[in-house]
Design a protein around this motif. Sequence first.
Motif, short mmCIF file in Angstrom:
data_model
loop_
_atom_site.label_atom_id
_atom_site.label_comp_id
_atom_site.label_asym_id
_atom_site.label_seq_id
_atom_site.Cartn_x
_atom_site.Cartn_y
_atom_site.Cartn_z
N GLN A 282 -5.64 0.99 -2.68
CA GLN A 282 -5.00 0.55 -1.69
C GLN A 282 -4.35 1.66 -0.67
O GLN A 282 -4.98 2.76 -0.51
N GLY A 283 -5.30 0.94 0.85
CA GLY A 283 -5.79 2.15 2.09
C GLY A 283 -7.15 3.20 1.40
O GLY A 283 -7.55 4.40 1.80
N CYS B 299 -8.62 -11.36 0.48
CA CYS B 299 -8.16 -10.38 -0.75
C CYS B 299 -7.14 -11.52 -1.55
O CYS B 299 -7.64 -11.95 -2.76
N ALA C 233 0.59 -1.31 -0.48
CA ALA C 233 -0.05 0.17 0.35
C ALA C 233 1.00 1.24 -0.10
O ALA C 233 0.30 2.43 -0.80
N SER D 134 -9.84 -4.39 8.66
CA SER D 134 -9.37 -2.92 8.87
C SER D 134 -10.23 -2.08 9.64
O SER D 134 -11.05 -1.54 10.04
N HIS E 1 -11.23 -5.75 3.51
CA HIS E 1 -10.33 -6.54 4.39
C HIS E 1 -11.34 -5.98 5.49
O HIS E 1 -11.37 -4.82 5.69
N MET F 288 -3.58 4.16 7.04
CA MET F 288 -2.80 3.02 6.56
C MET F 288 -1.73 2.33 7.18
O MET F 288 -1.36 1.09 7.42
N TYR G 229 -7.56 -2.79 0.38
CA TYR G 229 -6.06 -2.79 0.02
C TYR G 229 -5.38 -3.78 -1.28
O TYR G 229 -5.11 -4.81 -1.64
#
Length: 616
Positions: A524-525, A502, A132, A588, A585, A231, A542
């Motif tokens: 990403q993020g 993922c 990321a 997350s 995710h 992140m 991500y």
Amino acid sequence: MHPPSRLLSQILTDDQPFALIRREDEPTIDILVGTVIDVDSLSDIPLTGDEVLTLVPFRQVAERGYAAHDDGSPLRCLVVTDRETLTVEDALGALPQHPADVSNVTVDVDDDAYAETVRTVIDDEIGRGEGANFVIRRDITAHFSDEPVTALLSWLRELLVSEHGAYWTFAVRTPGISLVGATPERHVSVTDGVVGMNPISGTYRHPATGPTTEGMLEFLADVKESEELVMVVDEELKMMSAVCPDGGRMTGPFLKRMSRLTHTEYLLEGTTPRDVRDVLRLTMFAPTVTGSPMQNACRVIARHESSGRRYYSGVLARFMPKSDGYDLDAPILIRAAHLDDDGTVTVSAGATLVRHSTPENEVAETRVKASGVLSALGVLPRRTEAQPLHDDPRFDELLAARNHDIAAFWRQPQQPRAVRGLSALVVDAGDDFTRMLVHQLTHLGFAARVVDWERANPTSDDDLVVFGPGPGDPRSTEPRVGRLRRLMSDRVASGLPMIAVCLSHQILSLMVGLTIEPLQAPRQGQQRTVDIFGSRARIGFYNTFAAVAGDRSHTPRLSLEIARDAETGTVQALRGSRIATVQGHLESVLSPDGLDVLDRLVSDVMVPQAASIQTQ
């Protein structure tokens, strides 16, 4: 002239190992002197009753099995034999008042070359799904002619006068290796079993005339700066989940104001029964100076940096004895100068490269991060102290608004749910997000554990197997992807419950006849609201690759039900008898609905006759 302390007088006249430490703008400075011992590993740090200050070089990350250029920098311990505390005022009166002169200033990677590195990392590393974000450094080197002790202490004095907001302002002198700096960031601390971390990311570069309200508001509203902080919080919560049985809790975000920069930060806290050396080992090193996921970040650093980092992005670890063990305080070694006895002084700085990065901004960020120390060294002119920026209620409003999209699970105390009497094996596919998954599964009542992909051998004794996320291309032939494919194939054949997340979701999607395509832009993020079998959920992503199903409702093989984006055909999740997968995710901090979705998926695979996943 204020009368110097006994120990400061010794240090100024007799070259011996010492450290001077001022913590978080306190009115006092600790002076430590002692003997030096070099050890091989963190477990060898001699915690036998004395206070110990340890210089931990970046190459020590090899203890976690991660890549690093081995530059031979020692894991060095200053075992304290004497100490004093004096006021900052007295120290300023006694320290050398004329900064040592420097000359022959060079930069190892010029602006154009660094900008090209930024482009390469975004295109070839983030663009290939390797991670990321990544931090790549460059070095500014100069020479000084004064005695090392005089140079070191004169530059410390300059930092004490000109810098504010630092977590530690310090100088350390050992044979052949000296460090001086003003680091803004604690990496990890342990006080009476309470672990603290405070990830700092996002950078507002103050204009020469000082920060402005408009500039601060623009910074706080910047999506790139906000995502950058989230992140690194995710990455440090992985570490907290590894060392704290109850995981970690986050508070913030807050502003971290310094003389030339303002950052944003969260505070993370949890409790641990572990030895403080073990806590340090499991948290090497901060994602704010490496990237995420950590293991791949270290590989990327090794590919794009031609030499070892020495102590840059390592830590200074202060082990303080108490009646029943030790406490730990370990700031990150950034915004610091490394002095060699041959008259060389080096300042390193790096920028956090994410999918939104622009080369020119990241070049500027490395410059300003190094500027405070370079000013103390006399390489840059000292900036006239600007008027402090007054607080504006809009600052707090913008900071608080960031938490509207943050998972409450990681911000509030959680009451564990009823124990299920079931076990869960989480297979680590190369990303410590699995540690957070284990914590969430434990919260949901499972006896959960994590095992890396090389050693994992799921059996019928594992009531649930969760194949975790990881970096890379799911279409590759690398051993990790091949073994994950074999493990998942065996689990599918067994008919026992499994979930894939993922990267593992993508691998299983290939196995059941779907195609994998790179996304137009990496996610990403990034938080997205998606449909998971009829339920809308805000989930963090991500990923650089995605499974694509077109207008299919079921997979060609195994006939798994598909949850997909109606416009693009991108697959969000799959489910069938004893099988569920998800692209996002759920663990997350970017997944406010993650725990509920995980709970529903788990219930679905554990009770195969369930017809659908109901919204709670």
